[in-house]
Design a protein around this motif. Structure first.
Motif, PDB file in Angstrom:
ATOM      1  N   PHE A   1      54.376  85.800  17.998  1.00 25.60           N
ATOM      2  CA  PHE A   1      53.957  86.824  16.721  1.00 25.60           C
ATOM      3  C   PHE A   1      52.791  85.876  16.443  1.00 25.60           C
ATOM      4  N   LEU A   2      53.218  84.509  16.386  1.00 27.40           N
ATOM      5  CA  LEU A   2      52.020  84.228  15.726  1.00 27.40           C
ATOM      6  C   LEU A   2      50.670  84.435  16.316  1.00 27.40           C
ATOM      7  N   ASN A   3      50.596  84.085  17.958  1.00 29.62           N
ATOM      8  CA  ASN A   3      49.233  84.618  18.427  1.00 29.62           C
ATOM      9  C   ASN A   3      49.037  86.160  18.187  1.00 29.62           C
ATOM     10  N   ALA A   4      49.979  86.893  18.425  1.00 35.97           N
ATOM     11  CA  ALA A   4      49.311  88.313  18.179  1.00 35.97           C
ATOM     12  C   ALA A   4      49.257  88.481  17.208  1.00 35.97           C
ATOM     13  N   SER A   5      49.834  87.594  15.721  1.00 29.45           N
ATOM     14  CA  SER A   5      48.867  88.127  14.718  1.00 29.45           C
ATOM     15  C   SER A   5      47.435  86.889  14.277  1.00 29.45           C
ATOM     16  N   ALA A   6      47.817  86.193  14.830  1.00 36.10           N
ATOM     17  CA  ALA A   6      45.645  85.469  14.847  1.00 36.10           C
ATOM     18  C   ALA A   6      44.644  86.513  15.647  1.00 36.10           C
ATOM     19  N   SER A   7      45.355  86.895  16.504  1.00 38.90           N
ATOM     20  CA  SER A   7      44.329  87.907  17.460  1.00 38.90           C
ATOM     21  C   SER A   7      44.472  89.195  16.240  1.00 38.90           C
ATOM     22  N   SER A   8      45.575  89.578  15.908  1.00 46.66           N
ATOM     23  CA  SER A   8      44.919  91.082  14.668  1.00 46.66           C
ATOM     24  C   SER A   8      44.269  90.462  13.663  1.00 46.66           C
ATOM     25  N   LYS A   9      44.348  89.392  13.327  1.00 46.90           N
ATOM     26  CA  LYS A   9      43.211  89.237  11.569  1.00 46.90           C
ATOM     27  C   LYS A   9      42.031  89.693  12.240  1.00 46.90           C
ATOM     28  N   ILE A  10      41.771  89.636  13.833  1.00 45.08           N
ATOM     29  CA  ILE A  10      40.066  89.545  14.178  1.00 45.08           C
ATOM     30  C   ILE A  10      39.893  90.945  14.687  1.00 45.08           C
ATOM     31  N   LEU A  11      40.606  92.234  14.430  1.00 44.19           N
ATOM     32  CA  LEU A  11      40.704  93.345  15.229  1.00 44.19           C
ATOM     33  C   LEU A  11      40.669  94.124  13.484  1.00 44.19           C
ATOM     34  N   ASN A  12      41.660  93.645  12.870  1.00 44.29           N
ATOM     35  CA  ASN A  12      41.814  94.014  10.798  1.00 44.29           C
ATOM     36  C   ASN A  12      40.510  93.856  10.966  1.00 44.29           C
ATOM     37  N   VAL A  13      39.319  92.916  10.810  1.00 43.56           N
ATOM     38  CA  VAL A  13      38.477  92.198  10.094  1.00 43.56           C
ATOM     39  C   VAL A  13      37.224  93.233  10.788  1.00 43.56           C
ATOM     40  N   GLY A  14      38.159  93.784  11.884  1.00 41.84           N
ATOM     41  CA  GLY A  14      36.581  95.082  12.187  1.00 41.84           C
ATOM     42  C   GLY A  14      37.066  96.500  11.922  1.00 41.84           C
ATOM     43  N   THR A  15      38.378  96.835  11.673  1.00 41.76           N
ATOM     44  CA  THR A  15      38.652  97.873  10.760  1.00 41.76           C
ATOM     45  C   THR A  15      38.490  97.967   9.513  1.00 41.76           C
ATOM     46  N   ASN A  16      38.635  97.151   9.358  1.00 40.18           N
ATOM     47  CA  ASN A  16      38.146  97.324   7.284  1.00 40.18           C
ATOM     48  C   ASN A  16      36.604  96.834   6.979  1.00 40.18           C
ATOM     49  N   ALA A  17      35.821  96.550   7.744  1.00 40.94           N
ATOM     50  CA  ALA A  17      34.483  95.622   7.861  1.00 40.94           C
ATOM     51  C   ALA A  17      34.095  98.057   7.620  1.00 40.94           C
ATOM     52  N   ALA A  18      34.540  98.881   9.015  1.00 38.25           N
ATOM     53  CA  ALA A  18      33.659  99.579   9.324  1.00 38.25           C
ATOM     54  C   ALA A  18      34.373 101.103   8.405  1.00 38.25           C
ATOM     55  N   ALA A  19      35.025 100.627   7.882  1.00 40.50           N
ATOM     56  CA  ALA A  19      35.805 101.569   6.108  1.00 40.50           C
ATOM     57  C   ALA A  19      34.713 101.584   5.105  1.00 40.50           C
ATOM     58  N   LEU A  20      34.970  99.700   5.089  1.00 34.38           N
ATOM     59  CA  LEU A  20      33.550  98.968   3.991  1.00 34.38           C
ATOM     60  C   LEU A  20      32.795  99.884   3.598  1.00 34.38           C
ATOM     61  N   ILE A  21      32.024  99.734   5.051  1.00 31.66           N
ATOM     62  CA  ILE A  21      30.614 100.424   4.995  1.00 31.66           C
ATOM     63  C   ILE A  21      30.532 102.072   4.493  1.00 31.66           C
ATOM     64  N   LEU A  22      31.574 102.399   5.119  1.00 27.36           N
ATOM     65  CA  LEU A  22      31.307 104.323   4.938  1.00 27.36           C
ATOM     66  C   LEU A  22      32.334 104.256   3.873  1.00 27.36           C
ATOM     67  N   PHE A  23      32.482 103.538   2.537  1.00 25.50           N
ATOM     68  CA  PHE A  23      32.838 103.138   1.540  1.00 25.50           C
ATOM     69  C   PHE A  23      31.837 103.035   0.586  1.00 25.50           C
ATOM     70  N   ALA A  24      30.805 102.066   0.767  1.00 26.45           N
ATOM     71  CA  ALA A  24      30.112 101.746  -0.097  1.00 26.45           C
ATOM     72  C   ALA A  24      28.754 102.245   0.372  1.00 26.45           C
ATOM     73  N   ALA A  25      28.949 103.023   1.192  1.00 28.02           N
ATOM     74  CA  ALA A  25      27.127 103.829   1.792  1.00 28.02           C
ATOM     75  C   ALA A  25      27.408 105.239   0.557  1.00 28.02           C
ATOM     76  N   THR A  26      29.002 105.552   0.345  1.00 27.04           N
ATOM     77  CA  THR A  26      28.909 106.281  -0.361  1.00 27.04           C
ATOM     78  C   THR A  26      29.021 106.230  -1.864  1.00 27.04           C
TER      79      THR A  26
END
Length: 251
Positions: free
Chosen positions: A171-196
């Protein structure tokens, strides 16, 4: 008073998000509650503009103490980013009502499986290496990344569960790795929301400071207490998610 409530929610969301994901379960309802007349896309965008910073800080904290498999995680994060951007776009033209009704039952299966397998995520024994692991991680990133852009609740928890179940991480390593992926998904959604124009930056930036503080506390506690602590926080968060998503869909 609205700022105090939103600030407290952002602090707690940063803590939960850093440990196991699911901070949006706390912050987003708080934003809708204290700003009931604000457009929904604006609250979604403000939530992403707040959460991306806390998730990023948590990712750096984990990266310093946990041996992240970068050759696996970075391609998966790229796939998650692209899929989340497409999912966010699709959300503007397609209703997510069907997914809303299915989600609590999917989460219930995840919770029951985790409780039944008491040793799940206790040991870090990756099942794959090299390209095979990267390919499976990219599939996870694409599927959950699209889900995050299109709908969103429980994204971090789904990442953690799939890294534990499919890749054999604890669970610890999974949580650490998931943070990297979650940064990517948050950034993508933020770009779209900010652009609009759907971000209240005057609110998001102060909330981001508190979200970062919560993330620092959560990441350090997870690193100190280990996989057992992360597993129980995961169980609690998924349990609350089931109640929340069921109420949203049927009540």
């Amino acid at each position: 008073m609205e700022w105090i409530i939103a600030g407290a929610a952002s602090l707690l969301a940063g803590f939960v998000d850093a440990v196991v994901g699911g901070g949006g379960l706390i912050l987003l309802p708080a934003l809708f509650s204290v700003f009931p007349t604000a457009p929904a896309p604006t609250m979604l965008g403000t939530n992403k503009a707040t959460a991306v910073w806390g998730t990023g800080i948590a990712a750096t904290q984990f990266a310093r103490r946990v041996q992240i498999r970068w050759r696996t995680v970075l391609p998966a994060a790229g796939a998650a980013f692209a899929a989340a951007f497409f999912g966010a776009y699709l959300a503007t033209v397609v209703s997510g009502d069907a997914l809303r009704k299915v989600l609590p039952f999917v989460l219930l299966v995840v919770l029951v499986y985790t409780l039944a397998r008491k040793d799940l995520g206790s040991h870090h024994t990756p099942r794959f290496v090299g390209r095979a692991e990267a390919l499976i991680a990219c599939v996870i990133g694409t599927a959950i990344g699209f889900y995050d852009g299109f709908f969103g609740p429980g994204t971090g928890s789904f990442f953690v569960f799939l890294f534990v179940r499919a890749l054999g991480y604890d669970f610890l390593n999974a949580s650490a790795s998931s943070k990297i992926l979650n940064v990517g998904t948050n950034a993508a959604a933020l770009i779209l929301f900010a652009a609009t124009g759907h971000v209240w930056w005057h609110l998001a930036l102060p909330l981001a400071v508190l979200n970062i503080a919560g993330a620092l506390i959560g990441a350090r506690m997870a690193l100190r207490k280990g996989s057992g602590f992360v597993r129980w926080i995961f169980i609690v968060v998924v349990g609350v998610l089931i109640i929340k998503t069921f109420a949203d869909a049927f009540v």
